[in-house]
Write an enzyme that holds these catalytic residues in place. Structure first.
Site, PDB file in Angstrom:
ATOM      1  CB  ALA A  27      32.140  40.600  -3.307  1.00  0.00           C
ATOM      2  N   GLY A  28      30.269  43.296  -3.218  1.00  0.00           N
ATOM      3  CA  GLY A  28      29.750  44.295  -2.303  1.00  0.00           C
ATOM      4  C   GLY A  28      29.287  45.587  -2.942  1.00  0.00           C
TER       5      GLY A  28
ATOM      6  CE  LYS B 139      36.018  36.093  -8.407  1.00  0.00           C
ATOM      7  NZ  LYS B 139      34.610  36.518  -8.382  1.00  0.00           N
TER       8      LYS B 139
ATOM      9  N   GLY C 178      27.032  40.061  -3.409  1.00  0.00           N
ATOM     10  CA  GLY C 178      25.630  40.317  -3.706  1.00  0.00           C
ATOM     11  C   GLY C 178      24.899  41.166  -2.691  1.00  0.00           C
TER      12      GLY C 178
ATOM     13  CG  ASN D 233      26.988  38.891 -12.079  1.00  0.00           C
ATOM     14  OD1 ASN D 233      26.917  37.684 -11.966  1.00  0.00           O
ATOM     15  ND2 ASN D 233      26.234  39.515 -12.960  1.00  0.00           N
ATOM     16  CB  THR D 234      24.672  41.084  -7.531  1.00  0.00           C
ATOM     17  OG1 THR D 234      25.095  39.720  -7.430  1.00  0.00           O
ATOM     18  CG2 THR D 234      23.260  41.219  -6.997  1.00  0.00           C
TER      19      THR D 234
END
Length: 269
Positions: free
Chosen positions: A198-199, A111, A172, A220-221
Site C-alpha cells: 500500500a502507498g 493475505k 491507493g 494494485n492501484t
C-alpha cells in the site's frame, strides 16, 4: 506462476515465502483493471508470480456463469493469494479465508487484511492480531497487512505469519514511501519476508522500498490506475529489480562535501 525449482532458484536471488521460492519480488493485485484481458496483460508485464485476489469482490468460481479470474490467471501458472479486503473484524476475515480454502481446494496461503476505518483503510491491529492467531492455529500460511509499527510487526512474526506486510502510505493513495525509517527498523529485526503493501505510486517508490532492504512490494492501484497499466507494470518490474540490485550492491555513504571520483594521489606537478 508456480514456484521455481530449487536448482534454478539457488543461482539467483529468490524470494522465499512459506518454504516456496519465487523469482519475482513484485506481487500484484487483480482489482480495478478495465477487464480481465487487461488484468492478464498487466500481470504478465509485471512478471508477477504471486497475485492477490479479493475473495469478496472477485469471482474465482463461486459465481458460476460469470467471468472467472482463474481463466486468465490459472493457478498452474500463478500462486493465487486470496485476501480478506473489505473485512472489518477478525471473524469476517477468518470466515473469508476458510471460503477461499474451500474454493481453491485446500489452498493455505492467504493475505490477511482487517480494516479499522473506511476512510483511511488503515488496518485494525487488534483484530488483525486476533485473526492471525486463529488462522495460524487453523493451518493457514498468513501474510499479514499491517501498520508500520516495528513492535506489532514483530508480534505478527511471533504468532507465525510467513510474511509481514507494512503499509508505506494509505491504500491507493500513491503517496509513496512516507515511513522509510520505521520500514528500515522493521526490516532489520525481521526473520520473515517484509513486503511493502500500500502507498506505492510510481516506479521510484518501489525502488526505494527495495533499496531499504524490503524483500518485495505488493501493489494494485499504482498499476491499474495508471494511464497505461501495462507499461506501468513493466516499469514497476524494472524498478523492483533495480532496487533489489542496489540494496545487494551496497550504496556509498552520504557525505556533506564532494569526494573526487578520480584519485588525486600521484598527479603530475
Amino acid at each position: 506462476m508456480s514456484p521455481t525449482t530449487p536448482d534454478s532458484a539457488k543461482h539467483g536471488d529468490p524470494l522465499l515465502i512459506a518454504g516456496r521460492s519465487y523469482r519475482s519480488r513484485l506481487l500484484t493485485g487483480t482489482g480495478k483493471f478495465r477487464d480481465l484481458d487487461e488484468t492478464r496483460r498487466a500481470t504478465e508485464a509485471a512478471g508477477a508470480e504471486i497475485v492477490t485476489v479479493a475473495i469478496r469482490r472477485t469471482n474465482i468460481g463461486q459465481n458460476p456463469g460469470e467471468p472467472n479470474l482463474l481463466d486468465v490467471l490459472p493457478p498452474d501458472r500463478y500462486t493465487i493469494l486470496p485476501n480478506t479486503a473489505g473485512c472489518y473484524s477478525a471473524a469476517d476475515a477468518v470466515r473469508t479465508c476458510r471460503l477461499a480454502r474451500e474454493l481453491l481446494d485446500g489452498h493455505r496461503l492467504v493475505k490477511l487484511e482487517v480494516l479499522g476505518d473506511a476512510r483511511t483503510l488503515y488496518p485494525d491491529m487488534t483484530e488483525t492480531l486476533k485473526a492471525a492467531e486463529e488462522l495460524v492455529a487453523d493451518g493457514f500460511e498468513v501474510m499479514a497487512y499491517c501498520t508500520d509499527d516495528p513492535i506489532l510487526c514483530r508480534r505478527l512474526e511471533e504468532i507465525g505469519c510467513v510474511a509481514v506486510m507494512p503499509l508505506a502510505a494509505p491504500i491507493g493513495s500513491g503517496l509513496g514511501i512516507q515511513n522509510r525509517w520505521t520500514l528500515l527498523e522493521i526490516v532489520e529485526q525481521a526473520r520473515v519476508p517484509i513486503i511493502v503493501d500500500a502507498g506505492v505510486g510510481t516506479a521510484s517508490d518501489a525502488a526505494i522500498a527495495m533499496e531499504l532492504g524490503c524483500h518485495g512490494v505488493l501493489m494494485n492501484t499504482a498499476i491499474a490506475g495508471a494511464k497505461d497499466p501495462v507499461r506501468m507494470a513493466r516499469a514497476m518490474r524494472l524498478a523492483v529489480e533495480a532496487g533489489r540490485e542496489a540494496f545487494l550492491a551496497g550504496r556509498i555513504p552520504k557525505r556533506r562535501f564532494a569526494s573526487a571520483s578520480s584519485p588525486i594521489e600521484g598527479l603530475l606537478e
